[in-house]
Design an enzyme around this catalytic site. Structure first.
Site, PDB file in Angstrom:
ATOM      1  N   TYR A  66      -5.868 -20.413  -0.898  1.00 57.19           N
ATOM      2  CA  TYR A  66      -7.133 -21.082  -0.609  1.00 57.19           C
ATOM      3  C   TYR A  66      -6.867 -22.576  -0.476  1.00 57.19           C
ATOM      4  O   TYR A  66      -6.787 -23.303  -1.453  1.00 57.19           O
ATOM      5  CB  TYR A  66      -8.162 -20.820  -1.704  1.00 57.19           C
ATOM      6  CG  TYR A  66      -8.574 -19.371  -1.848  1.00 57.19           C
ATOM      7  CD1 TYR A  66      -8.282 -18.432  -0.876  1.00 57.19           C
ATOM      8  CD2 TYR A  66      -9.269 -18.945  -2.973  1.00 57.19           C
ATOM      9  CE1 TYR A  66      -8.664 -17.098  -1.016  1.00 57.19           C
ATOM     10  CE2 TYR A  66      -9.661 -17.619  -3.120  1.00 57.19           C
ATOM     11  CZ  TYR A  66      -9.353 -16.701  -2.145  1.00 57.19           C
ATOM     12  OH  TYR A  66      -9.726 -15.380  -2.292  1.00 57.19           O
ATOM     13  N   GLY A 216     -26.676  -8.213   5.874  1.00 55.27           N
ATOM     14  CA  GLY A 216     -26.942  -7.937   7.279  1.00 55.27           C
ATOM     15  C   GLY A 216     -28.411  -7.701   7.585  1.00 55.27           C
ATOM     16  O   GLY A 216     -29.293  -8.428   7.103  1.00 55.27           O
TER      17      GLY A 216
END
Length: 286
Positions: A66, A216
């Site tokens: 990261y 979603g």
């Protein structure tokens, strides 16, 4: 909000690591765009980390890739010396070639090198939890698992876990070490790891869902998540996290963000309870 808020998420005992609160923090998005480089505002990133701990988070998930390196370095800058009880999980096995570019590297010497570097970056003598970020398909899997087991025996690592794996791969790794956690993508709209979650439940393995908030179309106006959020006076993200927490006692969601306000919103999900009908409706739609 106080520390008691995150405590509402309950606890889970990670093998070889100890007890953690089930709602943690994922430190991927405190880096720059594409999970690459430093964030535009380093002070804000550190403020997010400190606020997470203030609100009761005692499990932070990061990775050497990261940034790369940035997330681990920021965690140490913001939180070291670490408060008692805080557990930091990191990962090795992914290399970076640019924004949003990732290539698995699982050569034993590379994994060992990355563990040594993570120890330095996090300023610790032992990593609380090390997860193999990806199994490198070009390297013998037993060699990768064996190196992790060696690092654990040497005291450089406490607990060991895996990421993005199948049940068969978990069983193969378990011949070398106790698999304490599995970190697979799992959310309301992506439940392809249902068999891995069920295996984790049967074997007491902590299941860390990445991308946990994705809902979603379920969160679109009129959708079951949106309707539940309206009824409960919550946000769709909070409902998605509450659904995960109820879905399984081994579930350890780690929503990540670079914003203090968004962090506080996410962690408020710990106190959100879905009634049976709401949970069933969302579950069926998912």
């Amino acid at each position: 909000m106080t520390q008691s808020l995150v405590a509402h998420s309950g606890t889970f005992d990670i093998a070889g690591l100890g007890t953690v609160r089930r709602l943690g923090f994922g430190a991927m998005r405190i880096t720059g765009p594409g999970i690459w480089g430093w964030p535009a505002d380093r002070d804000q990133a550190k403020a997010v980390l400190r606020r997470a701990v203030e609100l009761g988070v005692d499990f932070i998930d990061t990775a050497d890739s990261y940034g790369p390196d940035v997330s681990e370095l920021l965690i140490a800058e913001a939180l070291h010396p670490y408060p008692e009880g805080l557990k930091i999980a990191t990962k090795a096995g992914f290399t970076r070639q640019g924004p949003n570019r990732w290539i698995a590297v699982g050569r034993p010497e590379y994994l060992r090198q990355q563990v040594e570097l993570s120890l330095r970056k996090l300023r610790v003598e032992r990593l609380d939890l090390l997860q193999l970020h990806r199994i490198d398909p070009t390297v013998d899997a037993d060699a990768q698992f064996g190196e992790l087991a060696d690092l654990q025996r040497e005291g450089k690592v406490g607990a060991l876990g895996l990421s993005e794996v199948t049940v068969a791969e978990i069983e193969a790794a378990a011949r070398h070490f106790t698999v304490a956690t599995v970190q697979n993508r799992y959310n309301l709209t992506d439940r392809r790891s249902e068999d891995v979650l069920e295996h984790s439940e049967r074997n007491g393995i902590g299941f860390i869902p990445w991308a946990p908030i994705s809902a979603g179309e379920l969160a679109a106006p009129g959708g079951p998540v949106a309707r539940a959020a309206d009824r409960l006076g919550a946000t769709p993200s909070q409902v998605a996290l509450a659904w995960l927490l109820r879905r399984s006692p081994v579930m350890l969601p780690i929503p990540g963000t670079g914003s203090v306000a968004h962090l506080e919103e996410n962690l408020a999900a710990a106190a959100l309870e879905l009634d049976d009908a709401t949970y069933a409706e969302i579950d069926a739609a998912a």
